[in-house]
Design a protein around this motif. Structure first.
Motif, PDB file in Angstrom:
ATOM      1  N   GLN A  99     -51.575  -0.377 -32.536  1.00 59.77           N
ATOM      2  CA  GLN A  99     -51.589  -1.624 -33.305  1.00 59.77           C
ATOM      3  C   GLN A  99     -52.596  -2.624 -32.744  1.00 59.77           C
ATOM      4  N   CYS A 144     -48.040  -8.013 -34.891  1.00 63.32           N
ATOM      5  CA  CYS A 144     -47.087  -6.976 -34.475  1.00 63.32           C
ATOM      6  C   CYS A 144     -47.361  -6.552 -33.031  1.00 63.32           C
ATOM      7  N   SER A 157     -36.259  13.208 -43.134  1.00 61.29           N
ATOM      8  CA  SER A 157     -37.358  12.283 -43.402  1.00 61.29           C
ATOM      9  C   SER A 157     -37.181  10.951 -42.674  1.00 61.29           C
ATOM     10  N   PRO A 158     -37.285  10.951 -41.333  1.00 57.27           N
ATOM     11  CA  PRO A 158     -37.233   9.662 -40.637  1.00 57.27           C
ATOM     12  C   PRO A 158     -38.461   8.825 -40.976  1.00 57.27           C
ATOM     13  N   TYR A 159     -38.281   7.528 -40.927  1.00 59.31           N
ATOM     14  CA  TYR A 159     -39.388   6.643 -41.289  1.00 59.31           C
ATOM     15  C   TYR A 159     -40.440   6.624 -40.184  1.00 59.31           C
ATOM     16  N   PRO A 198     -44.088   4.680 -39.401  1.00 61.22           N
ATOM     17  CA  PRO A 198     -45.046   3.698 -39.914  1.00 61.22           C
ATOM     18  C   PRO A 198     -46.442   4.301 -40.013  1.00 61.22           C
ATOM     19  N   LEU A 205     -34.099   4.393 -39.193  1.00 61.49           N
ATOM     20  CA  LEU A 205     -34.417   4.259 -40.609  1.00 61.49           C
ATOM     21  C   LEU A 205     -34.897   5.599 -41.163  1.00 61.49           C
ATOM     22  N   ARG A 206     -34.372   5.953 -42.336  1.00 58.29           N
ATOM     23  CA  ARG A 206     -34.831   7.179 -42.995  1.00 58.29           C
ATOM     24  C   ARG A 206     -35.241   6.849 -44.416  1.00 58.29           C
ATOM     25  N   TYR A 229     -51.504  -6.628 -38.100  1.00 61.66           N
ATOM     26  CA  TYR A 229     -51.362  -5.696 -36.981  1.00 61.66           C
ATOM     27  C   TYR A 229     -51.382  -6.423 -35.639  1.00 61.66           C
ATOM     28  N   SER A 253     -38.019   4.535 -36.117  1.00 61.72           N
ATOM     29  CA  SER A 253     -37.872   5.887 -36.682  1.00 61.72           C
ATOM     30  C   SER A 253     -36.496   6.486 -36.406  1.00 61.72           C
ATOM     31  N   LYS A 277     -46.990   2.141 -32.836  1.00 63.54           N
ATOM     32  CA  LYS A 277     -47.005   0.951 -31.987  1.00 63.54           C
ATOM     33  C   LYS A 277     -48.165   0.967 -30.997  1.00 63.54           C
TER      34      LYS A 277
END
Lengths: 79, 495
Positions: free
Chosen positions: A26, A73, A15-17, A19, B364-365, A70, B361, A23
């Motif tokens: 944005q 960023c 489960s990588p993050y 968003p 971070l998990r 946004y 990505s 990018k």
């Protein structure tokens, strides 16, 4: 060699993050939201009534709030 | 009693200075380091000890492989390693592993000081399993000694070779009796013009020390050396490379959930501790020789290998953008080549900042609920053949606003950690920031990781847009209210 937090990291490999907005989009999203906010604010400026304050002011404020985040960023200041 | 011990420790310190000099004609004397009050209990014996001193880099790297034996009749867990008080402040990256089972990880170590007036301090090594009586264990002790090389002569010409001197004890300092030991010194080349010779009667094989084999010198073997015995020797060898020393590195890692970005910034304060220039710097001579790129004591270039996927690098110093840099993105690594504004000769300083972005990505998990785990390198920084030492590293991990319950883990020895708030763009309460400090770090620790876990509820993430939304809405409301005010002069019109 292992530490408890390293095991936590390894366990979360699936489960990588990611968003909600990547990018690449944005700037587009930020621009569209800020532009929408500008249009709504202009219409509100032409006809300032209590009804328009909620019908136009609330969506314009929300669009400006998210659009500003946004856009800042997109220009490289990652908040 | 106290004053007598103080005077004796002063005398011992003075005698170490006298012996440490390159004095090849006078016979050298052994010296017993005695702490004024504390002595580690003599429960161990070093059955066999081999020390490797590697002088390839701009700092000395020591590896001690020692078979220790418990000579007490009870199981023991505490093994002491003594250092001179002036030396222990330069020791970095101290690690002890079981030589036969290195995968079990480093042992717990700590610095102990029993008497502020004592010239000896100790690293206390905790053996994870008590060593039974008459039992043996092989330890592998590694550490680096920063700022340990001094240029001799202290000033040289611009294109001259640089020679550095390293002083150490031929007997490995130990708090226990050592049955057999020897010290091997690995030089970067075979140009070693001066070194201390020791008489043959000290050596167990009756050979005059050191014995030379190419670029490796061996002092020893020595038999039955008592605890605390020292035999100071010096070596002087060619090292025409910069002795790059970072007096401070500040490193910031900023996590942005909204932008999906990990921003890194590093601020360096570098100094070259090599030999200073005898004459003025000659730009013509420098430019003439730069095409041949001969070995030089000046620092010319710094290569920063960044992780693949690094973006938007920048390199600035006090004046502004430094345009002499190249960025080569690649699949294995993204190489950032930095050329300082001027070559950094001995005694010269240069401070600069460098920064880059990366996709969040890969660092971070997401865990269950609202928790996240972040894994970043503790140290990135330049990769240079001759090495780079950091006197102090201040690392700051700036987490999103509203992050709580921060925990971290790293294998780099940390001296201080705090969690504070850091206020910057679009913040209301400030971002949670984890500050970690480490001293005496060397670039060998480049691949060490830092893992941070934290809780970050999604409602905390909405703080920024909601605050702006409320601000803008209040503007609308104010405009509406002001628009309804009747500011006309005269009587109100009645329909």
């Amino acid at each position: 060699m292992s530490s408890p937090l390293l095991d936590v990291w390894e366990a979360a490999s699936a489960s990588p993050y990611t968003p909600a907005v990547g990018k690449g989009v944005q700037f587009t999203l930020g621009f569209v939201l800020l532009f929408t906010s500008l249009v709504l604010a202009t219409i509100f400026g032409l006809n300032r009534s209590f009804v328009n304050l909620s019908v136009l002011g609330v969506p314009a404020s929300l669009a400006f709030g998210f659009g500003a985040v946004y856009m800042i960023c997109a220009v490289g200041v990652y908040v | 009693m106290r004053s007598v011990s103080f005077v004796s420790s002063c005398l011992a310190a003075l005698s170490s200075f006298a012996v440490a000099e390159l004095n090849l004609s006078q016979p050298l004397l052994s010296r017993q380091v005695l702490s004024s009050s504390f002595r580690p209990p003599p429960v161990f014996k070093n059955a066999h000890l081999v020390r490797m001193t590697n002088l390839d880099k701009a700092y000395a790297r020591e590896t001690i492989n020692v078979i220790i034996e418990n000579i007490d009749n009870k199981p023991q867990t505490k093994y002491y390693l003594p250092f001179d008080a002036s030396l222990i402040s330069k020791v970095g990256g101290f690690e002890v592993k079981d030589k036969k089972a290195p995968e079990k990880g480093p042992f717990k170590v700590e610095i102990v000081e029993y008497d502020t007036e004592s010239s000896t301090e100790f690293y206390l090594i905790h053996l994870p399993t008590p060593l039974a009586a008459r039992g043996q264990q092989t330890l592998s002790i590694t550490y680096s000694i920063l700022s340990s090389l001094s240029p001799v002569p202290a000033s040289i010409g611009q294109t001259d070779k640089q020679y550095v001197q390293y002083t150490f004890s031929a007997y490995t300092p130990s708090a226990y009796e050592t049955e057999k030991q020897k010290t091997k010194i690995k030089f970067p080349n075979s140009d070693v013009p001066d070194y201390t010779t020791l008489p043959a009667d000290l050596n167990a094989e009756n050979k005059a020390d050191p014995q030379k084999q190419g670029s490796t010198f061996t002092y020893g073997p020595y038999h039955n050396i008592p605890a605390g015995a020292q035999q100071s020797v010096s070596v002087r060898y060619e090292f025409t490379k910069p002795l790059t020393h970072a007096s401070l590195l500040e490193r910031d890692i900023e996590v942005s959930h909204w932008g999906g970005n990990l921003a890194s910034e590093e601020r360096y304060w570098l100094v070259n501790k090599g030999a200073s220039l005898k004459n003025h710097f000659s730009r013509v001579e420098w430019q003439k020789s730069s095409y041949m790129s001969p070995p030089t004591s000046a620092l010319k270039i710094l290569n920063l290998p960044l992780h693949p996927g690094a973006l938007n690098p920048y390199f600035t110093d006090d004046i502004g953008n430094v345009s002499t840099s190249r960025f080569r993105p690649g699949k294995k690594e993204a190489l950032l080549e930095l050329r300082p504004r001027y070559p950094i000769f001995g005694g010269w300083k240069y401070s600069f900042r460098v920064g880059w972005d990366a996709d969040l990505s890969s660092y971070l998990r997401k865990l269950k609920g609202d928790s996240y785990v972040l894994k970043v390198p503790f140290l990135e920084g330049p990769r240079i053949g001759e090495g780079l030492e950091y006197a102090r590293v201040n690392l700051r991990v700036i987490l999103p606003e509203g992050a709580a319950n921060v925990k971290y883990s790293t294998t780099v020895p940390i001296i201080a950690s705090t969690t504070t708030l850091h206020k910057t763009f679009l913040d209301t309460v400030g971002r949670t920031s984890l500050s970690l400090s480490a001293i005496n770090v060397v670039d060998d620790l480049r691949d060490r990781e830092l893992i941070v876990t934290y809780d970050y509820p999604w409602t905390a993430g909405l703080r920024k847009p909601i605050v702006i939304t409320l601000g803008v809405f209040s503007l609308f409301a104010v405009v509406f209210v002001i628009g309804t005010l009747d500011t006309s002069i005269g009587k109100k019109k009645t329909a």
